[in-house]
Design a protein around this motif. Structure first.
Motif, PDB file in Angstrom:
ATOM      1  N   ASP A  51       0.826  -1.211   0.000  1.00  0.00           N
ATOM      2  CA  ASP A  51       0.000   0.000   0.000  1.00  0.00           C
ATOM      3  C   ASP A  51       0.862   1.263   0.000  1.00  0.00           C
ATOM      4  O   ASP A  51       0.620   2.195  -0.776  1.00  0.00           O
ATOM      5  CB  ASP A  51      -0.947   0.025   1.199  1.00  0.00           C
ATOM      6  N   SER A  52       1.883   1.303   0.840  1.00  0.00           N
ATOM      7  CA  SER A  52       2.765   2.479   0.917  1.00  0.00           C
ATOM      8  C   SER A  52       3.535   2.679  -0.382  1.00  0.00           C
ATOM      9  O   SER A  52       3.641   3.800  -0.890  1.00  0.00           O
ATOM     10  CB  SER A  52       3.764   2.327   2.072  1.00  0.00           C
ATOM     11  N   PHE A  53       4.049   1.588  -0.934  1.00  0.00           N
ATOM     12  CA  PHE A  53       4.818   1.678  -2.175  1.00  0.00           C
ATOM     13  C   PHE A  53       3.935   2.114  -3.336  1.00  0.00           C
ATOM     14  O   PHE A  53       4.318   2.979  -4.134  1.00  0.00           O
ATOM     15  CB  PHE A  53       5.498   0.337  -2.470  1.00  0.00           C
ATOM     16  N   MET A  54       2.740   1.546  -3.412  1.00  0.00           N
ATOM     17  CA  MET A  54       1.817   1.924  -4.491  1.00  0.00           C
ATOM     18  C   MET A  54       1.384   3.387  -4.357  1.00  0.00           C
ATOM     19  O   MET A  54       1.224   4.075  -5.366  1.00  0.00           O
ATOM     20  CB  MET A  54       0.595   1.001  -4.504  1.00  0.00           C
ATOM     21  N   GLN A  59       1.708   8.772  -6.730  1.00  0.00           N
ATOM     22  CA  GLN A  59       2.046  10.189  -6.548  1.00  0.00           C
ATOM     23  C   GLN A  59       3.096  10.672  -7.551  1.00  0.00           C
ATOM     24  O   GLN A  59       3.087  11.836  -7.947  1.00  0.00           O
ATOM     25  CB  GLN A  59       2.605  10.432  -5.139  1.00  0.00           C
ATOM     26  N   HIS A  60       3.998   9.787  -7.946  1.00  0.00           N
ATOM     27  CA  HIS A  60       5.178  10.247  -8.686  1.00  0.00           C
ATOM     28  C   HIS A  60       5.304   9.716 -10.108  1.00  0.00           C
ATOM     29  O   HIS A  60       6.213  10.141 -10.830  1.00  0.00           O
ATOM     30  CB  HIS A  60       6.443   9.899  -7.898  1.00  0.00           C
ATOM     31  N   LEU A  61       4.426   8.802 -10.516  1.00  0.00           N
ATOM     32  CA  LEU A  61       4.482   8.283 -11.878  1.00  0.00           C
ATOM     33  C   LEU A  61       3.170   8.522 -12.596  1.00  0.00           C
ATOM     34  O   LEU A  61       2.100   8.438 -11.990  1.00  0.00           O
ATOM     35  CB  LEU A  61       4.750   6.765 -11.877  1.00  0.00           C
ATOM     36  N   HIS A  67       3.233   1.714 -16.214  1.00  0.00           N
ATOM     37  CA  HIS A  67       3.190   0.526 -17.064  1.00  0.00           C
ATOM     38  C   HIS A  67       4.548   0.206 -17.692  1.00  0.00           C
ATOM     39  O   HIS A  67       4.920  -0.966 -17.796  1.00  0.00           O
ATOM     40  CB  HIS A  67       2.112   0.672 -18.143  1.00  0.00           C
ATOM     41  N   THR A  68       5.284   1.218 -18.085  1.00  0.00           N
ATOM     42  CA  THR A  68       6.571   0.949 -18.733  1.00  0.00           C
ATOM     43  C   THR A  68       7.703   0.755 -17.731  1.00  0.00           C
ATOM     44  O   THR A  68       8.499  -0.168 -17.866  1.00  0.00           O
ATOM     45  CB  THR A  68       6.946   2.072 -19.718  1.00  0.00           C
ATOM     46  N   LEU A  69       7.779   1.595 -16.694  1.00  0.00           N
ATOM     47  CA  LEU A  69       8.890   1.529 -15.753  1.00  0.00           C
ATOM     48  C   LEU A  69       8.700   0.478 -14.663  1.00  0.00           C
ATOM     49  O   LEU A  69       9.654  -0.224 -14.302  1.00  0.00           O
ATOM     50  CB  LEU A  69       9.118   2.898 -15.099  1.00  0.00           C
ATOM     51  N   PHE A  70       7.498   0.363 -14.139  1.00  0.00           N
ATOM     52  CA  PHE A  70       7.263  -0.585 -13.046  1.00  0.00           C
ATOM     53  C   PHE A  70       6.852  -1.953 -13.573  1.00  0.00           C
ATOM     54  O   PHE A  70       7.433  -2.970 -13.198  1.00  0.00           O
ATOM     55  CB  PHE A  70       6.213  -0.040 -12.070  1.00  0.00           C
TER      56      PHE A  70
END
Length: 82
Positions: A51-54, A59-61, A67-70
């Motif tokens: 949850d924290s990571f998402m 917020q930043h992507l 979709h491309t980076l993660f």
């Protein structure tokens, strides 16, 4: 290029924090560490971490960057309104 954990240092400058975070994330993404940590975490810890990571990703992507980076998708992502 070998990732050097000895170069991690937080709290001195914003640039050093950013450089250190890159190294930190590269080290954290190693398969053996991920498997070991996941095996030792409780379901609640896993959910809290994800949850924290998402939240940070949202917020930043942009959606495309997500979709491309993660997700490492090589094709363009289409939203429902396209």
């Amino acid at each position: 290029m070998k990732v050097d954990g000895a170069k991690i240092c937080f709290g001195l400058t914003e640039e050093l924090d950013r450089d250190s975070l890159v190294i930190f994330l590269q080290l954290a993404g190693r398969q053996e560490l991920a498997q070991t940590l996941a095996a030792r975490m409780s379901s609640e810890e896993i959910i809290n971490f994800v949850d924290s990571f998402m939240d940070l990703l949202r917020q930043h992507l942009t959606e495309q960057e997500y979709h491309t980076l993660f997700l490492n998708e090589n094709h363009p992502h289409h939203t429902p309104d396209q």
